[in-house]
Design a protein around this motif. Structure first.
Motif, PDB file in Angstrom:
ATOM      1  N   VAL A  63      96.595  33.352 150.554  1.00  0.00           N
ATOM      2  CA  VAL A  63      96.864  34.916 151.368  1.00  0.00           C
ATOM      3  C   VAL A  63      95.495  35.408 150.782  1.00  0.00           C
ATOM      4  O   VAL A  63      95.487  36.586 151.361  1.00  0.00           O
ATOM      5  N   MET A  64      94.963  35.177 149.992  1.00  0.00           N
ATOM      6  CA  MET A  64      93.716  35.476 149.657  1.00  0.00           C
ATOM      7  C   MET A  64      92.437  35.717 150.103  1.00  0.00           C
ATOM      8  O   MET A  64      91.517  35.896 150.258  1.00  0.00           O
ATOM      9  N   LEU A  65      92.785  34.575 151.378  1.00  0.00           N
ATOM     10  CA  LEU A  65      91.897  33.982 152.422  1.00  0.00           C
ATOM     11  C   LEU A  65      91.964  34.138 153.509  1.00  0.00           C
ATOM     12  O   LEU A  65      93.098  34.569 154.122  1.00  0.00           O
ATOM     13  N   GLN A  66      90.707  34.399 154.552  1.00  0.00           N
ATOM     14  CA  GLN A  66      90.951  34.568 156.105  1.00  0.00           C
ATOM     15  C   GLN A  66      91.395  33.459 156.619  1.00  0.00           C
ATOM     16  O   GLN A  66      91.710  33.817 157.896  1.00  0.00           O
ATOM     17  N   GLY A  67      91.202  32.550 156.238  1.00  0.00           N
ATOM     18  CA  GLY A  67      91.164  31.021 157.202  1.00  0.00           C
ATOM     19  C   GLY A  67      92.415  31.173 158.077  1.00  0.00           C
ATOM     20  O   GLY A  67      92.429  30.505 158.673  1.00  0.00           O
ATOM     21  N   ARG A  68      93.434  31.617 157.388  1.00  0.00           N
ATOM     22  CA  ARG A  68      95.206  31.095 158.387  1.00  0.00           C
ATOM     23  C   ARG A  68      95.251  32.361 159.057  1.00  0.00           C
ATOM     24  O   ARG A  68      95.288  32.074 160.548  1.00  0.00           O
ATOM     25  N   ALA A  69      94.711  33.137 159.115  1.00  0.00           N
ATOM     26  CA  ALA A  69      94.346  34.700 159.716  1.00  0.00           C
ATOM     27  C   ALA A  69      93.689  34.229 160.831  1.00  0.00           C
ATOM     28  O   ALA A  69      93.668  34.459 162.121  1.00  0.00           O
ATOM     29  N   GLU A  70      92.298  33.593 161.091  1.00  0.00           N
ATOM     30  CA  GLU A  70      91.436  32.884 162.116  1.00  0.00           C
ATOM     31  C   GLU A  70      91.577  32.245 162.911  1.00  0.00           C
ATOM     32  O   GLU A  70      91.315  32.074 163.930  1.00  0.00           O
ATOM     33  N   GLU A  71      92.360  31.548 162.529  1.00  0.00           N
ATOM     34  CA  GLU A  71      92.911  30.214 163.147  1.00  0.00           C
ATOM     35  C   GLU A  71      93.764  31.030 164.190  1.00  0.00           C
ATOM     36  O   GLU A  71      94.018  30.145 165.020  1.00  0.00           O
ATOM     37  N   ALA A  72      95.243  31.232 163.337  1.00  0.00           N
ATOM     38  CA  ALA A  72      95.878  32.314 164.138  1.00  0.00           C
ATOM     39  C   ALA A  72      95.342  32.840 165.595  1.00  0.00           C
ATOM     40  O   ALA A  72      95.979  33.301 166.702  1.00  0.00           O
ATOM     41  N   ALA A  73      93.912  33.359 165.645  1.00  0.00           N
ATOM     42  CA  ALA A  73      94.192  34.510 166.123  1.00  0.00           C
ATOM     43  C   ALA A  73      93.949  34.686 167.324  1.00  0.00           C
ATOM     44  O   ALA A  73      94.262  35.191 168.218  1.00  0.00           O
ATOM     45  N   PRO A  74      93.141  33.404 167.845  1.00  0.00           N
ATOM     46  CA  PRO A  74      92.754  33.326 169.033  1.00  0.00           C
ATOM     47  C   PRO A  74      93.859  33.035 170.395  1.00  0.00           C
ATOM     48  O   PRO A  74      94.381  32.980 171.732  1.00  0.00           O
ATOM     49  N   SER A  75      94.978  32.373 169.753  1.00  0.00           N
ATOM     50  CA  SER A  75      96.469  31.923 170.254  1.00  0.00           C
ATOM     51  C   SER A  75      97.619  33.324 170.459  1.00  0.00           C
ATOM     52  O   SER A  75      98.196  33.259 170.971  1.00  0.00           O
ATOM     53  N   LEU A  76      97.300  34.470 169.427  1.00  0.00           N
ATOM     54  CA  LEU A  76      97.949  35.497 169.556  1.00  0.00           C
ATOM     55  C   LEU A  76      97.450  36.103 170.612  1.00  0.00           C
ATOM     56  O   LEU A  76      98.256  36.959 170.804  1.00  0.00           O
ATOM     57  N   ALA A  77      96.201  36.584 170.450  1.00  0.00           N
ATOM     58  CA  ALA A  77      94.921  37.429 171.518  1.00  0.00           C
ATOM     59  C   ALA A  77      95.699  36.899 172.665  1.00  0.00           C
ATOM     60  O   ALA A  77      95.944  37.620 173.978  1.00  0.00           O
ATOM     61  N   LYS A  78      95.669  35.688 172.769  1.00  0.00           N
ATOM     62  CA  LYS A  78      96.387  35.065 174.433  1.00  0.00           C
ATOM     63  C   LYS A  78      97.160  35.299 174.820  1.00  0.00           C
ATOM     64  O   LYS A  78      97.486  35.330 175.895  1.00  0.00           O
ATOM     65  N   PHE A  79      98.694  35.075 174.059  1.00  0.00           N
ATOM     66  CA  PHE A  79      99.669  35.944 174.101  1.00  0.00           C
ATOM     67  C   PHE A  79     100.341  37.195 174.722  1.00  0.00           C
ATOM     68  O   PHE A  79     100.689  36.854 175.327  1.00  0.00           O
ATOM     69  N   TYR A  80      99.184  38.007 174.032  1.00  0.00           N
ATOM     70  CA  TYR A  80      99.725  39.076 174.217  1.00  0.00           C
ATOM     71  C   TYR A  80      98.474  39.605 175.788  1.00  0.00           C
ATOM     72  O   TYR A  80      99.886  40.274 176.459  1.00  0.00           O
ATOM     73  N   GLU A  81      97.637  38.272 176.304  1.00  0.00           N
ATOM     74  CA  GLU A  81      97.044  38.801 177.234  1.00  0.00           C
ATOM     75  C   GLU A  81      97.933  37.954 178.494  1.00  0.00           C
ATOM     76  O   GLU A  81      98.266  38.424 179.583  1.00  0.00           O
TER      77      GLU A  81
END
Length: 587
Positions: A401-419
């Motif tokens: 929770v103190m690192l961005q790693g999980r968020a960075e891993e998820a971002a492309p999938s979430l962005a594609k979901f939005y699109e």
């Protein structure tokens, strides 16, 4: 901000091509009908010349073929009628878009591709010259022209919406005309043919590529893919939600059987994740079974509740199960929201409550729309499509929770979901709102930074930051100084792919996370973000209480059984009624 129809696309339509296609289908139907009539007369005449069993068999066989062939004639005639109607509707749509565009341009406005009407710079200069540089008269004239611009924007966008309806209706009716065509095999002629496997989806395809792939399949091929390749279809952003829902529901039992078989075997070699190749402990597999049970429960129909659509199910990509459930139909909704959660969220313990909150959010959003005189519809989505850090110490997962790693891993999938929501929508320009809580707001921000343009509004609540160059908590002595913002990756709404005044944040009283400044500055410290009050308020006779702490934002007050003020604000933004949140007393 949609990838759907633009003004130039509609004006480039060629309705005459549809008319020509209708004419050709009519020709084919008439020719086939004429040949069948000739054959029918010949068969009828055979009663006197070809008798007994063989003659009866021939006539029975012809009757079967004739019945199927007449279905083909009927399909061609339905296709003809659908194409002719579509040609007429397209012609009307073109005239309407052209007339609204010309009307706006006649007022000195520039019509943008998506229908927004803006005051031309040369028009501003002409007005300035006409009033001899008088600032007050210039401001009054520009304000009046801006009212005209807003009105013409609504006219052009309405015309584009009608054009999109005509386009969708054309696709639906033409596809329906040929949906029940008899197959070649059903005629029983020649040697049996082996059905080819449907083409597989594009690897890592964009939502638009996925949609083109799906639209190119026949109804039979679509049904086959949903049945035989549910994992591939259920996660395919951009295709119709009903196809994803059906595929993912099929996948539930498949995954339950796979995991239960591995557990029952007691054989470590059978506890290997087929996608990652990693060994999964019995504890991990047991938790994933619980995840699947939670998904099954969450998608069950409930009396008086809107339908739930299972838009994502993935038990193999991460250490946790992943899923996304829509309340209502996002393909037809005017307004869509996607909520991304944070620390401690998982399917077995969180999905049920998140779907319940999505249901309440949809209800409140539509209540505010009805109060505003609108019959728009809303679909709200709970997205747990990644592995949020868990509150577990044995595996030290809480440290993530103190690192961005999980968020960075998820971002492309979430962005594609939005699109994908934008691509799959039958609305020309659906209003899409991204919501993110706690660590989920970091994931949401990074997804918006991926460069998509589907999302219209974003709300961050209880947010520890929107992403930082370095991962550090800003010391108190740095806050408010020129040094503080240097760690921020996001400096404006444009960095998130959004327009000014379309980024919002909420911070409840006593929420420590919202002031951490862990991933850049928390949004409550950013001047370009619109800050929404969470204080108690009464609107239309209903009191929305203030809340405190980090977890209550979307929840219902146990005393009033209504949303808190923060939930009211979320509903207002989702409904496209931001004034309800920023200035609720205007009502």
């Amino acid at each position: 901000m949609s990838k759907h129809l633009t003004v130039s696309q509609v004006l480039d339509w060629r309705p005459d091509t549809l008319t020509a296609q209708a004419t050709d289908w009519d020709r084919q139907a008439n020719e086939l009908r004429s040949r069948l009539e000739v054959q029918s007369r010949a068969v009828d005449d055979s009663h006197d010349t070809w008798k007994r069993t063989s003659g009866d068999a021939m006539r029975a066989r012809f009757a079967q073929i004739n019945e199927k062939a007449l279905k083909t004639v009927g399909a061609l005639e339905k296709g003809r009628d659908a194409a002719n109607t579509a040609s007429q509707n397209f012609t009307t749509a073109i005239l309407l878009v052209r007339s609204t565009k010309m009307s706006a341009e006649g007022k000195g406005l520039r019509v943008m591709p998506e229908g927004t009407c803006e005051i031309k710079e040369e028009t501003k200069q002409l007005i300035y010259s006409t009033v001899n540089g008088d600032a007050e008269r210039y401001s009054t004239a520009i304000s009046a022209l801006q009212v005209d611009a807003d009105s013409h924007t609504s006219y052009v966008k309405y015309a584009l919406s009608l054009a999109a309806d005509a386009d969708n209706q054309a696709v639906t009716t033409i596809n329906a005309a040929f949906a029940d065509l008899p197959t070649v095999e059903s005629f029983g002629n020649g040697s049996p043919t082996v059905k080819p496997e449907p083409k597989k989806p594009p690897e890592n395809g964009t939502p638009e590529e996925n949609r083109k792939y799906w639209d190119a399949l026949t109804p039979e091929e679509k049904a086959q893919m949903i049945s035989t390749q549910p994992a591939a279809i259920g996660s395919l952003d951009g295709i119709p939600v009903d196809a994803r829902d059906q595929a993912n529901r099929n996948l539930i039992q498949i995954e339950k059987d796979r995991i239960q078989t591995a557990l029952d075997s007691g054989d470590p070699s059978k506890m290997v994740n087929p996608k990652t190749g990693q060994w999964e402990s019995p504890d991990t597999l047991t938790k994933k079974l619980a995840d699947l049970k939670a998904v099954e429960q969450a998608v069950k129909p409930e009396d008086g509740k809107p339908p739930r659509k299972l838009m994502l199910l993935d038990m193999q990509s991460g250490t946790q199960g992943r899923a996304a459930i829509a309340v209502g139909d996002p393909d037809t909704a005017d307004h869509i929201s996607v909520t991304t959660p944070g620390l401690g969220t998982n399917l077995r313990e969180s999905l049920g409550s998140m779907v319940g909150e999505a249901d309440t959010l949809k209800t409140e959003s539509e209540r505010q729309l009805r109060a505003a005189g609108s019959d728009d519809t809303v679909s709200t989505i709970a997205w747990i499509g990644y592995d949020p850090p868990q509150k577990t110490y044995s595996d030290l997962d809480i440290a993530n929770v103190m690192l961005q790693g999980r968020a960075e891993e998820a971002a492309p999938s979430l962005a594609k979901f939005y699109e994908g929501l934008d691509t799959a929508s039958t609305q020309n320009d659906p209003h899409i709102t991204a919501l993110g809580h706690s660590y989920g707001s970091v994931t949401q921000s990074l997804a918006l930074q991926e460069g998509g343009h589907a999302v219209d509004d974003a709300v961050f609540y209880g947010s520890p930051g929107l992403g930082g160059h370095a991962l550090t908590t800003t010391p108190p002595w740095v806050e408010g100084t020129p040094i503080g913002p240097l760690n921020d990756k996001v400096h404006s709404a444009e960095d998130l792919g959004l327009q000014d005044h379309h980024v919002y944040e909420m911070t409840e009283k006593g929420d420590p996370v919202a002031n951490l400044n862990r991933f850049g500055q928390s949004p409550n410290a950013l001047p370009w973000v619109t800050h929404l009050s969470t204080d108690e308020i009464t609107v239309d006779g209903q009191t929305y209480t203030g809340a405190s702490g980090h977890a209550e934002y979307p929840r219902t007050d146990n005393t009033t059984q209504h949303l808190h003020r923060s939930g009211y604000n979320l509903a207002a933004i989702v409904a496209g009624l931001p004034d309800n949140a920023t200035n609720p007393q205007h009502r």
